[in-house]
Design a protein around this motif. Structure first.
Motif, PDB file in Angstrom:
ATOM      1  N   PRO A   1       0.751  -1.210  -0.001  1.00 51.88           N
ATOM      2  CA  PRO A   1      -0.129   0.064  -0.099  1.00 51.88           C
ATOM      3  C   PRO A   1       0.696   1.200  -0.031  1.00 51.88           C
ATOM      4  O   PRO A   1       0.500   2.273  -0.693  1.00 51.88           O
ATOM      5  CB  PRO A   1      -0.855  -0.200   1.420  1.00 51.88           C
TER       6      PRO A   1
ATOM      7  N   GLY B   1      -5.269  -1.215   0.703  1.00 49.60           N
ATOM      8  CA  GLY B   1      -5.928  -1.137   1.857  1.00 49.60           C
ATOM      9  C   GLY B   1      -5.083  -0.333   2.915  1.00 49.60           C
ATOM     10  O   GLY B   1      -4.162   0.133   2.419  1.00 49.60           O
TER      11      GLY B   1
ATOM     12  N   ARG C   1      -5.011   3.622   1.760  1.00 49.45           N
ATOM     13  CA  ARG C   1      -6.230   3.438   0.883  1.00 49.45           C
ATOM     14  C   ARG C   1      -7.022   4.630   0.787  1.00 49.45           C
ATOM     15  O   ARG C   1      -7.661   5.330   0.023  1.00 49.45           O
ATOM     16  CB  ARG C   1      -6.956   2.166   1.104  1.00 49.45           C
TER      17      ARG C   1
END
Length: 283
Positions: A31, A59, A63
């Motif tokens: 991420p 995520g 995110r």
């Protein structure tokens, strides 16, 4: 950190090389890495690639940031309807973090302002305040909008609402003090507010600029000049430069004043303070 330093330095060649290196190893859905790639692509004005990276962030906290940047990139791509739809989805997502939902209203207001649509900007902030009553960031943004529209009583009202909840907010103290100094004749009241902000953040260029400006409005021009020059050393800002020029003009040092107005124009030819200053002196 390296990407941030290269961006601050404006070294697009080195930043592009870093971007390509990062992209080579982005097969693993990390991420943080994908968010950084989106941010670098956005800085490099590769909006299509930035959108792809943001949408691929899997995520976590990253995110949320990516979801907020997606509408900005869509707007940059000219896909405005999609941008508004994405922002409305964020604003109405009951499962999203409250800060993310609030920031979605702020982002919409920012993009509406970039489009020059004051009515839509005001609507976004009104909807935000309906969802988050007395939220200081939304009130602050709306106060700046009222000031741009020359509605000083409403600007003052929103800034005072912030100060009721956050009496030590340096941003609100400075904004209200500067507004009173710049747009009214309530100079002593303005000075008191700015002094409170200055005590909290003595090296803040914006606050020093406000202090210098209220000194000028009080007729203390030489003192004002010292403070405004100090603010400009800290931050090369068009508004500060135009203030220096105005004070120099008042002191009769007109050649120097024009040099400062030219500096301001070089930084931001559309700066409102600069335009008003030049109109006032008939230049």
């Amino acid at each position: 950190l390296r990407a941030s330093l290269l961006a601050d330095a404006g070294d697009r060649e080195a930043l592009t090389a870093l971007y390509e290196d990062l992209a080579d190893g982005a097969e693993v859905p990390d991420p943080a890495r994908r968010l950084l790639l989106g941010q670098v692509a956005e800085f490099l004005e590769r909006a299509g690639e930035a959108l792809e990276w943001y949408r691929s962030v899997p995520g976590g906290e990253q995110r949320d940031t990516a979801r907020l940047r997606e509408p900005k990139v869509l707007h940059d791509l000219g896909r405005r309807d999609e941008a508004w739809e994405a922002l409305r989805a964020l604003q109405q997502d009951a499962g999203a973090d409250e800060r993310l939902r609030r920031d979605a209203y702020l982002m919409e207001a920012e993009l509406r302002r970039a489009d020059g649509d004051d009515a839509a900007e005001l609507d976004a902030l009104a909807r935000g305040l309906a969802a988050f009553p007395d939220e200081s960031a939304l009130l602050y943004s709306r106060a700046l909008l009222w000031e741009r529209r020359d509605d000083i009583p409403r600007a003052e009202a929103d800034l005072r609402r912030i100060l009721v909840a956050e009496p030590d907010s340096t941003a609100a103290l400075n904004a209200l003090g500067y507004t009173l100094a710049d747009r009214t004749d309530r100079y002593e009241e303005a000075l008191e507010l700015i002094e409170r902000a200055r005590m909290a953040e003595p090296t803040n260029a914006a606050i020093i600029d406000s202090y210098g400006w209220v000194l000028h409005r009080l007729g203390r021009h030489e003192e004002a000049l010292v403070e405004l020059r100090r603010a400009f050393v800290l931050e090369k800002d068009a508004e500060i430069a135009s203030h220096v020029g105005t004070v120099l003009w008042t002191l009769g040092r007109r050649d120097e004043a024009m040099e400062w107005f030219e500096q301001a124009r070089a930084i931001d030819p559309d700066n409102r303070s600069l335009k008003r200053a030049l109109e006032d002196i008939g230049a």
